[in-house]
Motif scaffolding. Structure first.
Motif, PDB file in Angstrom:
ATOM      1  N   GLN A   1      -1.742  14.576 -33.707  1.00 45.62           N
ATOM      2  CA  GLN A   1      -1.219  15.716 -34.437  1.00 45.62           C
ATOM      3  C   GLN A   1      -0.119  16.386 -33.630  1.00 45.62           C
ATOM      4  O   GLN A   1      -0.228  16.502 -32.398  1.00 45.62           O
ATOM      5  CB  GLN A   1      -2.338  16.740 -34.717  1.00 45.62           C
ATOM      6  CG  GLN A   1      -1.889  17.988 -35.472  1.00 45.62           C
ATOM      7  CD  GLN A   1      -1.332  17.655 -36.836  1.00 45.62           C
ATOM      8  OE1 GLN A   1      -0.206  17.192 -36.957  1.00 45.62           O
ATOM      9  NE2 GLN A   1      -2.120  17.877 -37.873  1.00 45.62           N
TER      10      GLN A   1
ATOM     11  N   ARG B   1       3.651  22.334 -39.217  1.00 46.65           N
ATOM     12  CA  ARG B   1       3.675  23.354 -40.260  1.00 46.65           C
ATOM     13  C   ARG B   1       3.754  22.676 -41.625  1.00 46.65           C
ATOM     14  O   ARG B   1       4.299  21.571 -41.739  1.00 46.65           O
ATOM     15  CB  ARG B   1       4.876  24.291 -40.088  1.00 46.65           C
ATOM     16  CG  ARG B   1       4.834  25.143 -38.812  1.00 46.65           C
ATOM     17  CD  ARG B   1       3.785  26.230 -38.923  1.00 46.65           C
ATOM     18  NE  ARG B   1       3.733  27.072 -37.745  1.00 46.65           N
ATOM     19  CZ  ARG B   1       4.464  28.181 -37.577  1.00 46.65           C
ATOM     20  NH1 ARG B   1       5.334  28.535 -38.507  1.00 46.65           N
ATOM     21  NH2 ARG B   1       4.318  28.913 -36.499  1.00 46.65           N
TER      22      ARG B   1
ATOM     23  N   TYR C   1      -4.632  21.379 -39.384  1.00 45.04           N
ATOM     24  CA  TYR C   1      -3.769  22.532 -39.631  1.00 45.04           C
ATOM     25  C   TYR C   1      -4.633  23.787 -39.766  1.00 45.04           C
ATOM     26  O   TYR C   1      -5.615  23.812 -40.500  1.00 45.04           O
ATOM     27  CB  TYR C   1      -2.968  22.346 -40.921  1.00 45.04           C
ATOM     28  CG  TYR C   1      -1.843  21.353 -40.856  1.00 45.04           C
ATOM     29  CD1 TYR C   1      -0.517  21.773 -40.937  1.00 45.04           C
ATOM     30  CD2 TYR C   1      -2.086  19.990 -40.724  1.00 45.04           C
ATOM     31  CE1 TYR C   1       0.527  20.863 -40.896  1.00 45.04           C
ATOM     32  CE2 TYR C   1      -1.053  19.063 -40.678  1.00 45.04           C
ATOM     33  CZ  TYR C   1       0.249  19.506 -40.770  1.00 45.04           C
ATOM     34  OH  TYR C   1       1.272  18.604 -40.725  1.00 45.04           O
TER      35      TYR C   1
ATOM     36  N   ASP D   1      -0.740  27.753 -40.011  1.00 46.78           N
ATOM     37  CA  ASP D   1       0.161  26.594 -40.043  1.00 46.78           C
ATOM     38  C   ASP D   1       0.529  26.188 -41.471  1.00 46.78           C
ATOM     39  O   ASP D   1       1.341  25.283 -41.661  1.00 46.78           O
ATOM     40  CB  ASP D   1      -0.488  25.391 -39.345  1.00 46.78           C
ATOM     41  CG  ASP D   1      -0.853  25.695 -37.914  1.00 46.78           C
ATOM     42  OD1 ASP D   1      -0.083  26.393 -37.244  1.00 46.78           O
ATOM     43  OD2 ASP D   1      -1.925  25.228 -37.471  1.00 46.78           O
TER      44      ASP D   1
END
Length: 464
Positions: free
Chosen positions: A314, A319, A354, A358
Motif C-alpha cells: 500500500q 488517497r 484506506y 484517506d
C-alpha cells in the motif's frame, strides 16, 4: 440473544436468535417449537463456532470446531482432509475443543477441552497420548476459558478465570503460575490467549485489561501496549494472538470485529475487518493462524466460517475520491444502484487499508454510517463541481497514489454530478493536471457510467 420477532401468514412466530447460534427459530402461536435454520452446519468443512486454528504440517491446519464437538483437518486452501483425533466414546475425545497448540520440535498437539477443562496431548496424526486437569496443583481454582501455546517441551495456558498464566511440561507436570488479578505490570484480568515467540518471549492477550502484555521466559514483565477503544492500537476484548514469520503480532480484537497487526515492540501497523457477514468482515473473530507468504487465517467465530487474508503493498499516502453522482432527483432510476456501488467502493478501499481521512466521498446520501462507528460522518460533501474541484486540486496534496471513482449517469464526454450540474471530460482533465503536480505517484480514474469510453481520448492528454 433474542433480537427480533415476526409473525408469518400461518400464525407462526419467527424469532431471530442472534449471537452464538445466529439462527431463526420457528414456533407455533402457543410456543411449541417447529424448526430452526441458521449458518451453522455439521458437514465436512462446515462449522459451528470455530474457536481456534493451528498450522500443522505440509500446508495443513487444524480447526477447533467447538459447536460441532470435533476437530477438522483442512488444507491451507480450505479443502477438507479428515475429522482429526479420537471420536466420541473413544479415549482422548475432546467434546468442546476450545484452544489448540503445536509443539513443532516434539511433534505434539495440545487441545483444551471446555467440557471438562482438561488438556489433552496427541501426536500429529491425532493419536491420543495423555491428558491432565488444567488446574493441576490448584484443584479448587475456577475453571473457564484456556488459551494454549507450546514449544520446546513447555506448554503455556492463559487461565482466564484465575487471571494468570499456567506453565506445564510436555508430560503434564505443573511448573508454576505467573501473574495475578489486576491492571499493573505482569497482572491480568481474564487473559484469553498466549503466543510464544522464537526468542522465548510470551505475548499474552490480557483480554479484560484490553492490552497485550509481553513476558520473558521466567514470567517477568517486559512491555505492554493497548487500551480500551476502537482506534488504532486500542482494543475491545482481544481474545486471540499469533505471531507471523516476520515477527508481526496479530491480534483478534474481538468486540471491535477486526484483526490488528503490530510490530513485536507494539507499534501499530494495520487493521482489517469490521462488523458484518460480508467477505472481509467479522462477527467476533477468534483464533488466528499465520500462514506462509504473509497470509493469515482467521476463525470468524460467530459467522461460522474461516477467512484467509494476504498482505498487500500500500502506498504511504494513498488517497481516493468517490463521487456518487446524480442524486435522488426525479427520474433517476440509477440512484439506488449508484449508492450501492459508492458504498461498496468505500468498503473495498477501507479493507485495502484506506482510513477515513484517506477517502473523500461526495454523495447526497449523507446520513450513512459506512465504518460502523455510530456516526454519520463518512460523506465529505455533496456531489457538486465545486466539491470535486476542491478534492482534485487541494485535498489530494501530498498523496503518492490517487484513485478517482465516478458512478451514475453519463453521456458523451459528460458525467451527471447532480440534478443541475454536468461534469465535462475536458474540465476533469484540467483538474487532473492540477492534481498531477500534487500527487507524486500513480493516478487512476474509474468512470462507472454510460459512454465512459468517450472520456478516454480527452483524459489521455492529462498527465495521469
Amino acid at each position: 440473544t433474542l433480537d427480533g420477532l415476526a409473525l408469518n401468514n400461518f400464525g407462526h412466530v419467527l424469532a431471530a436468535d442472534r449471537g452464538w447460534h445466529d439462527r431463526i427459530q420457528v414456533f407455533t402461536g402457543s410456543g411449541a417449537f417447529i424448526a430452526a435454520w441458521g449458518s451453522q452446519r455439521g458437514g465436512p468443512n462446515e462449522f459451528d463456532g470455530p474457536a481456534d486454528i493451528v498450522v500443522l504440517e505440509e500446508q495443513t491446519v487444524l480447526v477447533a470446531d467447538y459447536g460441532n464437538n470435533r476437530i477438522q483437518k483442512l488444507s491451507e486452501s480450505g479443502r477438507f482432509i479428515e475429522f482429526w483425533g479420537p471420536k466420541d466414546s473413544e479415549p482422548g475425545y475432546s467434546r468442546f475443543p476450545w484452544s489448540l497448540a503445536l509443539d513443532r520440535p516434539l511433534g505434539l498437539v495440545y487441545v483444551y477441552d471446555m467440557d471438562d477443562h482438561h488438556i489433552r496431548q496427541y501426536d500429529l496424526d491425532g493419536v491420543f497420548i495423555r491428558e491432565w486437569d488444567s488446574q493441576s496443583g490448584n484443584p479448587e481454582a475456577f475453571k473457564a476459558y484456556g488459551g494454549l501455546s507450546a514449544a520446546h517441551g513447555r506448554l503455556y495456558m492463559a487461565d482466564s478465570a484465575n487471571h494468570r498464566i499456567r506453565v506445564f511440561s510436555s508430560d503434564g507436570g505443573w511448573l508454576g503460575d505467573w501473574g495475578e488479578y489486576g491492571a499493573g505490570e505482569g497482572q491480568f484480568m481474564h487473559p484469553y490467549a498466549a503466543a510464544l515467540a522464537a526468542d522465548g518471549l510470551l505475548y499474552v492477550a490480557d483480554t479484560y485489561n484490553n492490552r497485550i502484555q509481553v513476558l520473558d521466559e521466567n514470567g517477568a514483565f517486559v512491555r505492554a501496549w493497548g487500551a480500551e477503544g476502537n482506534g488504532p492500537g486500542e482494543f475491545n476484548l482481544p481474545t486471540a494472538i499469533t505471531l507471523a514469520e516476520n515477527g508481526s503480532v496479530l491480534v483478534s480484537d474481538s468486540d471491535n470485529h477486526r484483526v490488528q497487526q503490530f510490530t513485536p515492540q507494539g507499534a501499530f501497523v494495520a487493521a482489517f475487518g469490521g462488523p458484518g457477514a460480508s467477505p472481509g468482515q467479522f462477527n467476533t473473530p477468534g483464533g488466528l493462524a499465520a500462514l506462509g507468504s504473509e497470509r493469515v487465517l482467521v476463525a470468524d467465530t460467530l459467522n461460522n466460517r474461516l477467512q484467509q487474508f494476504r498482505a498487500i503493498e500500500q502506498a504511504r499516502q494513498a488517497r481516493a475520491i468517490i463521487v456518487a453522482g446524480g442524486g435522488p432527483m426525479p427520474g433517476n432510476t440509477l440512484w439506488d444502484a449508484t449508492r450501492l456501488c459508492a458504498h461498496y467502493a468505500h468498503h473495498a478501499l477501507h479493507h485495502l487499508g484506506y482510513g477515513k481521512d484517506d477517502i473523500y466521498l461526495l454523495s447526497a446520501d449523507n446520513g450513512v454510517d459506512l465504518d460502523n462507528n455510530g456516526l454519520a460522518d463518512d460523506v465529505d460533501g455533496d456531489a457538486t463541481l465545486e466539491e470535486l474541484a476542491y478534492a482534485l486540486t487541494e485535498w489530494v496534496d501530498g498523496a503518492d497514489l490517487l484513485v478517482v471513482y465516478l458512478v451514475d449517469h453519463g453521456g458523451v464526454n459528460t458525467f451527471r454530478m447532480n440534478e443541475s450540474e454536468i461534469l465535462e471530460a475536458s474540465v476533469l482533465a484540467q483538474w487532473l493536471n492540477v492534481a498531477r503536480a500534487r500527487v507524486s505517484g500513480p493516478m487512476v480514474v474509474i468512470n462507472d457510467s454510460c459512454h465512459s469510453g468517450s472520456f478516454i481520448d480527452t483524459l489521455s492528454d492529462a498527465a495521469l
